[in-house]
Scaffold this motif. Structure first.
Motif, PDB file in Angstrom:
ATOM      1  N   SER A  50      -3.837 -10.405   4.932  1.00 50.34           N
ATOM      2  CA  SER A  50      -2.585  -9.717   4.870  1.00 50.34           C
ATOM      3  C   SER A  50      -2.557  -8.425   5.440  1.00 50.34           C
ATOM      4  O   SER A  50      -3.633  -7.659   5.803  1.00 50.34           O
ATOM      5  CB  SER A  50      -1.951  -9.618   3.275  1.00 50.34           C
ATOM      6  N   LYS A  51      -1.334  -7.966   5.849  1.00 50.23           N
ATOM      7  CA  LYS A  51      -1.388  -6.593   6.314  1.00 50.23           C
ATOM      8  C   LYS A  51      -1.970  -5.442   5.492  1.00 50.23           C
ATOM      9  O   LYS A  51      -2.785  -4.536   5.951  1.00 50.23           O
ATOM     10  CB  LYS A  51       0.208  -6.183   6.439  1.00 50.23           C
ATOM     11  N   SER A  52      -1.730  -5.662   4.205  1.00 46.20           N
ATOM     12  CA  SER A  52      -2.613  -4.907   3.076  1.00 46.20           C
ATOM     13  C   SER A  52      -3.929  -4.724   3.455  1.00 46.20           C
ATOM     14  O   SER A  52      -4.783  -3.919   3.147  1.00 46.20           O
ATOM     15  CB  SER A  52      -2.014  -4.852   1.747  1.00 46.20           C
ATOM     16  N   MET A  53      -4.421  -6.009   3.595  1.00 51.51           N
ATOM     17  CA  MET A  53      -6.092  -6.414   3.472  1.00 51.51           C
ATOM     18  C   MET A  53      -6.539  -5.815   4.595  1.00 51.51           C
ATOM     19  O   MET A  53      -7.710  -5.302   4.879  1.00 51.51           O
ATOM     20  CB  MET A  53      -6.312  -7.717   3.553  1.00 51.51           C
ATOM     21  N   ARG A  54      -5.612  -5.725   5.869  1.00 49.97           N
ATOM     22  CA  ARG A  54      -6.253  -5.244   7.164  1.00 49.97           C
ATOM     23  C   ARG A  54      -6.140  -3.527   7.399  1.00 49.97           C
ATOM     24  O   ARG A  54      -6.821  -2.804   8.078  1.00 49.97           O
ATOM     25  CB  ARG A  54      -5.382  -5.639   8.318  1.00 49.97           C
ATOM     26  N   ALA A  55      -5.493  -3.044   6.136  1.00 59.56           N
ATOM     27  CA  ALA A  55      -5.243  -1.407   6.178  1.00 59.56           C
ATOM     28  C   ALA A  55      -6.336  -0.905   5.263  1.00 59.56           C
ATOM     29  O   ALA A  55      -7.370  -1.519   4.732  1.00 59.56           O
ATOM     30  CB  ALA A  55      -3.934  -1.206   5.576  1.00 59.56           C
ATOM     31  N   GLU A  56      -6.591   0.366   5.611  1.00 60.49           N
ATOM     32  CA  GLU A  56      -7.447   1.130   4.786  1.00 60.49           C
ATOM     33  C   GLU A  56      -7.583   0.918   3.220  1.00 60.49           C
ATOM     34  O   GLU A  56      -6.346   0.794   2.689  1.00 60.49           O
ATOM     35  CB  GLU A  56      -7.184   2.792   5.318  1.00 60.49           C
TER      36      GLU A  56
END
Length: 419
Positions: free
Chosen positions: A252-258
């Motif tokens: 997900s977008k959050s998993m790919r973020a810091e």
């Protein structure tokens, strides 16, 4: 006198196209298609008309009420007819507008339309393994009739006439998918001779599943031309041979973020709690493949690890090192329906809120999370837990999270001392 090849290569007026409508048949894995002439060119799927077919001939309707309606969902360039001609991925509905039982796309589309899923821009990379079979004997390509090649070892990503069989088919498929506009990202020979893999993605949301079905259709057509049979059987040959899966890489977008690694681990906890539900929709025949051997986990036991290919969920070393990235669900079989797999991954990790009423506990951030898992993994403690909740708040199903926190901490600590 024209040859068949010359006739097949005839050019059409740009204002006329052939659209090949493709759908999934009654078995859930067989692909059906038929063509129609349309004014063209067409690049917007919403401008394509619906169509119908005889569902009684595909095991999707009765003879007395056989009409099934095709809804166009995705367009790809046709690598066989070329020009402005197109392939159209469709799903199937009753004349009243209800999705038929074998239509798994409709439910997946509902999941991906949910706000919490759409905002997370889910990415999927699907690793489709398959086996090429000799047409007349249904035995892997390159294997001696009724016999076996040498043991596994030299075939994975191997080269040479004694190691790789069917490469022209594989390369033809690769280029045809690229021509069609499918986000195919690679190919390789697999561990078992005669077995290959292609990867689709990363692609966003439900489009990954649309593209995998389109790529499967193209592969079916190419093997038809080559006189070879395509098998998606998860264990095509018994014995000391690898099976075939369709691993799903997901983020997900959050998993790919810091800081996304923490969310990846939370997602894995959720996937563990719904392991049985996922396995029920991850393809047929998986019990023959997922034995705990040949780079698989035991299908009845959920597990995960970093860099480990013998687990249910694998996390890459780079993801752990960088603290963000993706997870790989290694459980789906080669004949899985990507609409079900992608939809369930998004639903379980982004929508599902486990609660006591379904035998689980809410997944949340907090110091007692590990104790929660311990309590619910032990039947006697689970019974005691429910009893204490009922005593303190009248109903274990309505216990507040504060009470649950305290009870789980105490009981989990007791359980830990008992180990």
């Amino acid at each position: 006198m024209s040859t068949l090849t010359e006739l097949l290569e005839l050019s059409l007026d740009e204002k006329t196209i052939i659209a090949e409508y493709i759908w999934i048949g009654g078995s859930g894995t067989d692909l059906r298609s038929k063509a129609r002439t349309l004014p063209g060119p067409v690049t917007d799927v919403k401008k394509l008309p619906k169509w119908n077919y005889d569902g009684s001939s595909t095991n999707q309707a009765s003879g007395a009420d056989s009409e099934v309606i095709l809804y166009p969902q995705a367009i790809y360039k046709d690598p066989f007819r070329r020009g402005h001609n197109i392939l159209v991925i469709c799903d199937a509905y009753t004349p009243q507008g209800d999705a038929i039982p074998s239509n798994k796309r409709a439910a997946a589309a509902e999941v991906f339309a949910k706000k919490e899923v759409a905002e997370e821009q889910t990415w999927f990379g699907l690793e489709q393994e398959y086996t090429l079979l000799q047409k007349d004997i249904k035995w892997p390509l390159g294997w001696p009739k009724g016999g076996y090649p040498g043991p596994q070892g030299p075939y994975y990503c191997g080269t040479g006439a004694d190691k790789a069989w069917g490469r022209d088919i594989v390369n033809a498929h690769y280029k045809a998918c690229l021509y069609a506009g499918i986000q195919i990202s690679g190919i390789n020979a697999e561990v078992m001779p005669g077995q290959w893999e292609f990867q689709v993605g990363p692609a966003v949301g439900i489009s990954a599943a649309d593209q995998l079905w389109a790529a499967r259709y193209i592969l079916e057509r190419i093997t038809e031309i080559a006189g070879v049979v395509l098998s998606l059987d998860p264990k095509p040959v018994d014995g000391d041979w690898n099976g075939a899966g369709c691993h799903a890489n997901y983020s997900s977008k959050s998993m790919r973020a810091e800081g996304g690694y923490g969310l990846i681990k939370e997602a894995i906890e959720k996937l563990g709690l719904r392991h049985k539900e996922h396995m029920a929709h991850y393809g047929t025949g998986n019990e023959k493949r997922m034995t705990g051997q040949h780079e698989t986990a035991d299908m009845n036991i959920f597990s995960w690890g970093v860099g480990n290919r013998g687990v249910s969920i694998r996390v890459g070393g780079d993801t752990e090192k960088e603290g963000k990235g993706y997870l790989e669900d290694r459980r789906p079989s080669s004949n899985m329906d990507p609409y079900e797999v992608c939809g369930m991954l998004a639903y379980t990790t982004l929508v599902w809120k486990p609660g006591l009423w379904n035998g689980h506990i809410r997944i949340y951030k907090g110091e007692y999370g590990r104790w929660v898992a311990m309590v619910l993994c032990n039947e006697s403690l689970k019974t005691s837990f429910r009893a204490i909740c009922s005593l303190l708040q009248g109903s274990w199903e309505e216990a507040s999270m504060d009470v649950i926190d305290e009870i789980c901490f105490v009981m989990g600590f007791v359980y830990f001392l008992m180990l």
